[in-house]
Design an enzyme around this catalytic site. Structure first.
Site, PDB file in Angstrom:
ATOM      1  CG  PHE A 137      -6.645   5.527 -20.373  1.00  0.00           C
ATOM      2  CD1 PHE A 137      -6.396   6.285 -21.561  1.00  0.00           C
ATOM      3  CD2 PHE A 137      -7.825   4.710 -20.361  1.00  0.00           C
ATOM      4  CE1 PHE A 137      -6.892   6.053 -22.708  1.00  0.00           C
ATOM      5  CE2 PHE A 137      -8.448   4.575 -21.962  1.00  0.00           C
ATOM      6  CZ  PHE A 137      -8.008   5.167 -22.766  1.00  0.00           C
ATOM      7  CB  CYS A 139       1.549   8.618 -17.594  1.00  0.00           C
ATOM      8  SG  CYS A 139       3.108   9.365 -17.112  1.00  0.00           S
ATOM      9  CB  CYS A 353       1.993  -2.752  24.038  1.00  0.00           C
ATOM     10  SG  CYS A 353       2.481  -3.121  25.683  1.00  0.00           S
TER      11      CYS A 353
HETATM   12  S1  SF4 Z   1       7.421  -6.498  23.721  1.00  0.00           S
HETATM   13 FE1  SF4 Z   1       5.915  -6.280  25.510  1.00  0.00          FE
HETATM   14  S2  SF4 Z   1       6.119  -4.250  26.110  1.00  0.00           S
HETATM   15 FE2  SF4 Z   1       7.001  -4.168  24.188  1.00  0.00          FE
HETATM   16  S3  SF4 Z   1       5.249  -3.679  23.034  1.00  0.00           S
HETATM   17 FE3  SF4 Z   1       5.265  -5.810  22.908  1.00  0.00          FE
HETATM   18  S4  SF4 Z   1       3.987  -6.475  24.807  1.00  0.00           S
HETATM   19 FE4  SF4 Z   1       4.465  -4.504  25.064  1.00  0.00          FE
END
Ligand code: SF4
Ligand SMILES: Cc1cc2nc3c(=O)[nH]c(=O)nc-3n(C[C@H](O)[C@H](O)[C@H](O)COP(=O)(O)O)c2cc1C
Ligand code: SF4
Length: 444
Positions: A137, A139, A353
């Site tokens: 039932f 696709c 980050c």
């Molecule tokens: S490697 Fe270091 S700087 Fe790069 S995202 Fe990871 S924690 Fe941040």
């Protein structure tokens, strides 16, 4: 060593790895090679009514999404059900079942939503002595425009009706394969349950367009300059499939209904995740199409090793173990506080980050300290969202560390409480209930 023999609704197979209904299970040649490689079972490529077989396109039928390393992440197809004669498939199914009596063979069926059509095909399938049937039932393309596949799977009343016919006109166990192209997966599952299905399987493919050619303006795969939506599968769909499996596993109306988990299973770990969320076994398509049948050997060995390491003797020890830990947002513990922590020895100072947190989160990661590139979490600002963990290119470089009860959360300046408290009790909730609610019982 762990015993991974599988008993799914009375259908026995040496392991919980079945090939899903698709090109890998289209003919005896493939299925025999699959069994020789070690697959526990197969759901044969979907059979249609007797008569002229369906006609596939003669051009490309796949579109795809790749990761940066060109690894296939998502596959999209516009293929229909089997384009081989019904009698040829039935004869081959019978022959392969005789040759491999210890493996599971399931016949997938899709015929018009008419009692006579189901009544006609069921005895033909039963005669092959395969182990059960799966009702397709799901696709989302081609067949749905003809009132079959997802067109039935999107109407719970039709599902219930067809399942009833199958239970009435056949002694074979019935697995109802569900389409994910629906708002609330619990509704078709409940309907299948009401109709008397022995199990549900999910997910079938997701309606999709993977790419558009910007020179010709044709969606891919392009058939003479035009494209059509297809069905999406592979690693990219696993999160959607896991959620749908969990929704059915924890729904009071379908709790205990056996589930065959499908969608993006590529490694033993993917399979284990489906099992612990409540699937009784798993089905695989894209991984076999990408890496070949022998991939099952890594799945078998990996699953056994994990079970041995954790002391799980049989599949029954793992199936459904995570289901009680799936809850609604309102029951999550608001007294659980975490902070990101960067391991300076692993950090390569890429800055991802920092920029993610600075631009789109909570300005909680430094980039320059004392004139040098230095990435460190500012606890007073960190809300513990873990975006930085997910964008960091170095696995394990950033951890989320829970604060212990009694520690000060420097952001809120509140001491972390040892008790569980959720949104239903929170004073900001206009509907809050002052009495503590029952903590959902976590799995051991
Ligand atoms: S490697 Fe270091 S700087 Fe790069 S995202 Fe990871 S924690 Fe941040
Ligand atoms: C090319 C192709 C053809 C498929 N044909 C069928 C089919 O005939 N019947 C069916 O029930 N599912 C069919 N499927 C869906 C698969 O059985 C499975 O549900 C889906 O691919 C998700 O699993 P995966 O992520 O492991 O590929 C097909 C999938 C692909 C890629
Ligand atoms: S967890 Fe969230 S708020 Fe905390 S440092 Fe990482 S991205 Fe910023």
């Amino acid at each position: 060593m762990a015993d991974i023999r599988n008993n799914f609704i009375g259908i026995k197979s040496p392991n919980p790895f079945w090939l899903a209904s698709a090109p890998p299970t289209d003919k005896a040649y493939n299925v025999i090679r699959a069994f020789q490689a070690g697959w526990g079972g197969v759901v044969w490529k979907t059979l249609g009514e007797e008569g002229p077989p369906v006609v596939n396109v003669n051009g490309p039928r796949y579109g795809a999404i790749w990761g940066a390393d060109r690894r296939l992440l998502g596959l999209n197809n516009i293929e229909l059900i089997t384009d081989r004669q019904l009698q040829v498939n039935l004869q081959e199914m019978k022959q392969v079942k005789k040759q491999f009596p210890d493996r599971a063979i399931i016949a997938s069926i899709m015929v018009p939503c008419e009692e006579q059509a189901w009544k006609a095909i069921l005895p033909l399938v039963e005669e092959t002595e395969v182990d059960g049937i799966e009702l397709n039932f799901g696709c989302p393309h081609g067949m749905s425009e003809r009132g079959m596949g997802a067109a039935v799977g999107q109407v719970p009343e039709y599902i219930e009706m067809v399942v009833r016919w199958c239970k009435q006109y056949s002694r074979m166990p019935v697995i109802t394969k569900l389409t994910p192209n629906i708002t609330d997966i619990r509704k078709p599952a409940r309907a299948a349950h009401a109709g008397g299905t022995d199990a549900v399987s999910l997910i079938n493919t997701i309606s999709s367009i993977t790419a558009v050619n910007l020179d010709t303006f044709s969606p891919e795969p392009s058939i003479d300059g035009r494209g059509s939506h297809g069905g999406y599968c592979g690693p990219a769909v696993k999160p959607i499939a896991l959620n749908m499996v969990a929704e059915i596993a924890r729904d009071p109306e379908t709790r205990g209904l056996p589930i065959s988990g499908i969608g993006g299973v590529t490694t033993w770990r993917d399979a284990a995740e489906f099992l612990v969320l409540g699937a009784g076994n798993v089905q695989v398509c894209t991984a076999a199409m990408t890496y070949g049948f022998k991939i099952v050997q890594e799945m078998i060995e990996g699953l056994k090793s994990w079970m041995d390491e954790k002391g799980h003797a049989t599949l029954d020890d793992v199936i459904g173990r995570a289901t009680p830990n799936v809850t609604d947002w309102q029951y999550l513990n608001l007294n659980y506080v975490t902070k990101a922590h960067i391991n300076q020895d692993l950090c390569i100072k890429c800055g991802r980050c920092h920029i993610a947190c600075e631009d789109t989160s909570h300005q909680a990661i430094t980039n320059i300290v004392d004139g040098l590139r230095h990435f460190e979490v500012i606890e007073e600002e960190c809300v513990g969202c873990n975006l930085c963990v997910n964008v960091c290119p170095v696995e394990g470089c950033i951890d989320m560390v829970p604060l212990a009860a009694g520690q000060l959360d420097k952001r809120t300046e509140k001491v972390v409480q040892p008790t569980y408290a959720n949104w239903t009790q929170h004073p900001n909730n206009p509907m809050h209930k002052p009495a503590p609610v029952q903590v959902p019982e976590p799995a051991e």
